[in-house]
Write a protein that holds these residues in place. Structure first.
Motif, PDB file in Angstrom:
ATOM      1  N   VAL A 140      27.386 -62.085 -30.363  1.00  0.00           N
ATOM      2  CA  VAL A 140      26.635 -60.873 -30.016  1.00  0.00           C
ATOM      3  C   VAL A 140      25.214 -61.233 -29.588  1.00  0.00           C
ATOM      4  CG1 VAL A 140      25.608 -58.770 -30.971  1.00  0.00           C
ATOM      5  CG2 VAL A 140      28.001 -59.307 -31.435  1.00  0.00           C
ATOM      6  N   VAL A 141      24.578 -62.147 -30.319  1.00  0.00           N
ATOM      7  CA  VAL A 141      23.229 -62.590 -29.955  1.00  0.00           C
ATOM      8  C   VAL A 141      23.233 -63.196 -28.555  1.00  0.00           C
ATOM      9  CG1 VAL A 141      21.391 -64.230 -30.500  1.00  0.00           C
ATOM     10  CG2 VAL A 141      22.505 -62.937 -32.340  1.00  0.00           C
ATOM     11  N   TYR A 142      24.220 -64.013 -28.278  1.00  0.00           N
ATOM     12  CA  TYR A 142      24.333 -64.657 -26.960  1.00  0.00           C
ATOM     13  C   TYR A 142      24.484 -63.617 -25.856  1.00  0.00           C
ATOM     14  CZ  TYR A 142      26.871 -66.931 -23.120  1.00  0.00           C
ATOM     15  OH  TYR A 142      27.297 -67.348 -21.892  1.00  0.00           O
ATOM     16  N   ILE A 143      25.370 -62.658 -26.049  1.00  0.00           N
ATOM     17  CA  ILE A 143      25.651 -61.658 -25.011  1.00  0.00           C
ATOM     18  C   ILE A 143      24.442 -60.759 -24.772  1.00  0.00           C
ATOM     19  CG2 ILE A 143      27.036 -59.612 -24.485  1.00  0.00           C
ATOM     20  CD1 ILE A 143      29.385 -61.030 -25.878  1.00  0.00           C
ATOM     21  N   ARG A 144      23.812 -60.296 -25.846  1.00  0.00           N
ATOM     22  CA  ARG A 144      22.679 -59.377 -25.706  1.00  0.00           C
ATOM     23  C   ARG A 144      21.453 -60.086 -25.138  1.00  0.00           C
ATOM     24  NH1 ARG A 144      22.574 -54.439 -27.724  1.00  0.00           N
ATOM     25  NH2 ARG A 144      20.315 -54.531 -27.954  1.00  0.00           N
ATOM     26  N   ALA A 145      21.264 -61.321 -25.499  1.00  0.00           N
ATOM     27  CA  ALA A 145      20.059 -62.030 -25.069  1.00  0.00           C
ATOM     28  C   ALA A 145      20.090 -62.391 -23.597  1.00  0.00           C
ATOM     29  CB  ALA A 145      19.869 -63.293 -25.912  1.00  0.00           C
ATOM     30  N   PHE A 146      21.286 -62.601 -23.042  1.00  0.00           N
ATOM     31  CA  PHE A 146      21.351 -63.122 -21.679  1.00  0.00           C
ATOM     32  C   PHE A 146      22.123 -62.214 -20.729  1.00  0.00           C
ATOM     33  CE2 PHE A 146      20.690 -66.715 -24.459  1.00  0.00           C
ATOM     34  CZ  PHE A 146      19.613 -67.328 -23.851  1.00  0.00           C
ATOM     35  N   SER A 147      22.454 -60.991 -21.169  1.00  0.00           N
ATOM     36  CA  SER A 147      23.211 -60.095 -20.295  1.00  0.00           C
ATOM     37  C   SER A 147      22.365 -59.575 -19.133  1.00  0.00           C
ATOM     38  CB  SER A 147      23.774 -58.915 -21.100  1.00  0.00           C
ATOM     39  OG  SER A 147      22.728 -58.165 -21.690  1.00  0.00           O
ATOM     40  N   GLY A 175      24.386 -59.649 -16.077  1.00  0.00           N
ATOM     41  CA  GLY A 175      25.148 -58.430 -16.284  1.00  0.00           C
ATOM     42  C   GLY A 175      25.991 -58.513 -17.549  1.00  0.00           C
ATOM     43  N   LEU A 176      26.067 -57.412 -18.281  1.00  0.00           N
ATOM     44  CA  LEU A 176      26.764 -57.398 -19.558  1.00  0.00           C
ATOM     45  C   LEU A 176      28.252 -57.698 -19.397  1.00  0.00           C
ATOM     46  CD1 LEU A 176      26.731 -56.884 -22.600  1.00  0.00           C
ATOM     47  CD2 LEU A 176      27.017 -54.443 -22.122  1.00  0.00           C
ATOM     48  N   ARG A 177      28.894 -57.056 -18.431  1.00  0.00           N
ATOM     49  CA  ARG A 177      30.337 -57.241 -18.252  1.00  0.00           C
ATOM     50  C   ARG A 177      30.675 -58.697 -17.926  1.00  0.00           C
ATOM     51  NH1 ARG A 177      34.192 -54.062 -13.853  1.00  0.00           N
ATOM     52  NH2 ARG A 177      36.147 -55.104 -14.430  1.00  0.00           N
ATOM     53  N   VAL A 178      29.920 -59.275 -17.007  1.00  0.00           N
ATOM     54  CA  VAL A 178      30.157 -60.664 -16.614  1.00  0.00           C
ATOM     55  C   VAL A 178      29.943 -61.604 -17.793  1.00  0.00           C
ATOM     56  CG1 VAL A 178      29.315 -62.560 -15.170  1.00  0.00           C
ATOM     57  CG2 VAL A 178      29.631 -60.281 -14.199  1.00  0.00           C
ATOM     58  N   ILE A 213      30.236 -60.921 -21.014  1.00  0.00           N
ATOM     59  CA  ILE A 213      31.308 -60.760 -21.997  1.00  0.00           C
ATOM     60  C   ILE A 213      32.561 -61.504 -21.540  1.00  0.00           C
ATOM     61  CG2 ILE A 213      32.911 -59.101 -23.025  1.00  0.00           C
ATOM     62  CD1 ILE A 213      30.621 -57.090 -23.103  1.00  0.00           C
ATOM     63  N   ILE A 214      32.898 -61.360 -20.265  1.00  0.00           N
ATOM     64  CA  ILE A 214      34.075 -62.055 -19.734  1.00  0.00           C
ATOM     65  C   ILE A 214      33.883 -63.571 -19.817  1.00  0.00           C
ATOM     66  CG2 ILE A 214      35.421 -62.506 -17.646  1.00  0.00           C
ATOM     67  CD1 ILE A 214      34.889 -59.594 -16.840  1.00  0.00           C
ATOM     68  N   SER A 215      32.697 -64.034 -19.435  1.00  0.00           N
ATOM     69  CA  SER A 215      32.416 -65.471 -19.487  1.00  0.00           C
ATOM     70  C   SER A 215      32.499 -65.999 -20.914  1.00  0.00           C
ATOM     71  CB  SER A 215      31.021 -65.756 -18.909  1.00  0.00           C
ATOM     72  OG  SER A 215      30.954 -65.384 -17.559  1.00  0.00           O
ATOM     73  N   ALA A 216      31.902 -65.261 -21.852  1.00  0.00           N
ATOM     74  CA  ALA A 216      31.939 -65.686 -23.251  1.00  0.00           C
ATOM     75  C   ALA A 216      33.369 -65.748 -23.761  1.00  0.00           C
ATOM     76  CB  ALA A 216      31.114 -64.725 -24.106  1.00  0.00           C
ATOM     77  N   GLY A 217      34.194 -64.766 -23.354  1.00  0.00           N
ATOM     78  CA  GLY A 217      35.591 -64.767 -23.769  1.00  0.00           C
ATOM     79  C   GLY A 217      36.356 -65.954 -23.219  1.00  0.00           C
ATOM     80  N   LEU A 218      36.152 -66.263 -21.944  1.00  0.00           N
ATOM     81  CA  LEU A 218      36.860 -67.383 -21.324  1.00  0.00           C
ATOM     82  C   LEU A 218      36.410 -68.716 -21.911  1.00  0.00           C
ATOM     83  CD1 LEU A 218      36.889 -66.221 -17.591  1.00  0.00           C
ATOM     84  CD2 LEU A 218      38.826 -66.293 -19.170  1.00  0.00           C
TER      85      LEU A 218
END
Length: 216
Positions: free
Chosen positions: A17-24, A28-31, A33-38
């Motif tokens: 969550v810290v990673y996604i919020r800090a660098f979205s 972009g948030l969607r990109v 999240i997808i990148s983090a998942g992959l």
């Protein structure tokens, strides 16, 4: 026991969550999240591959005095993470600015390392829990995050092959040193956390330093 099982997943979720919020904002948030998942799937797959290889090695060397956990495991694990990072990052770099791409490669290594540490923790919990200490359970995710981040740095910079080979050996040596220290009896084993803290601070400096490391 339930707390032990929940802790690694909760740690991973919090860091993600810290990673996604800090660098979205940058991509972009969607990109993000997808990148983090992959990257997480890639890191988990790397753990399973390393586990299979190390299990086969232990079976082959079971009749001789050979401790693969302290020497060979870090070598195999870091090489597999580096290979996965190269495969994934070479296809998923999204930033156009050199410094952003540099940071993105380090962050990609962090995510792969986080997932690697998460799966490794659960593999050990379900197969070798009698051999685990609190330091091992707490340290796996941070360890692979730090080494994964440095592997990201290694893959981002342009340096002679000999220089990059030396850096790779330093990363592997860091992992081996951690493995040695964490198996010491308390309170000496707690020194492993100081090692991780020093590595994390140096990695943070790489992320925040404005120098363009991608230049020759």
């Amino acid at each position: 026991m339930p707390a032990i099982l929940i802790f690694p997943a909760a740690t991973y979720a919090l860091l993600l969550v810290v990673y996604i919020r800090a660098f979205s904002r940058a991509t972009g948030l969607r990109v993000r999240i997808i990148s983090a998942g992959l990257y997480s799937v890639a890191g988990a797959s790397a753990t399973l591959l390393a586990y299979i290889l190390l299990s086969a090695l232990r079976e082959l060397t079971k009749d001789i005095a050979f401790d693969s956990g302290l020497i060979v495991s870090p070598l195999i694990e870091e090489l597999i993470k580096l290979a996965v990072l190269h495969i994934m990052a070479g296809r998923m770099l999204l930033a156009s600015e050199p410094l952003q791409r540099f940071r993105q490669r380090i962050l990609s290594g962090l995510i792969i390392g986080m997932a690697f540490g998460l799966v490794e923790t659960y593999l050990y919990l379900f197969t070798n829990i009698q051999l685990l200490t609190g330091s091992m359970i707490l340290g796996s995710i941070p360890l692979h995050m730090v080494t994964g981040g440095y592997l990201g740095y290694l893959s981002a910079i342009r340096r002679p092959k000999i220089t990059k080979s030396v850096l790779l050996l330093v990363i592997i040596g860091f992992h081996q040193g951690y493995n040695q220290i964490v198996q010491l009896p308390p309170p000496l084993s707690y020194l492993s956390f100081l090692l991780l803290l020093a590595g994390a601070i140096a990695l943070l400096n790489l992320l925040t330093n404005p120098r363009d490391y991608t230049k020759d």
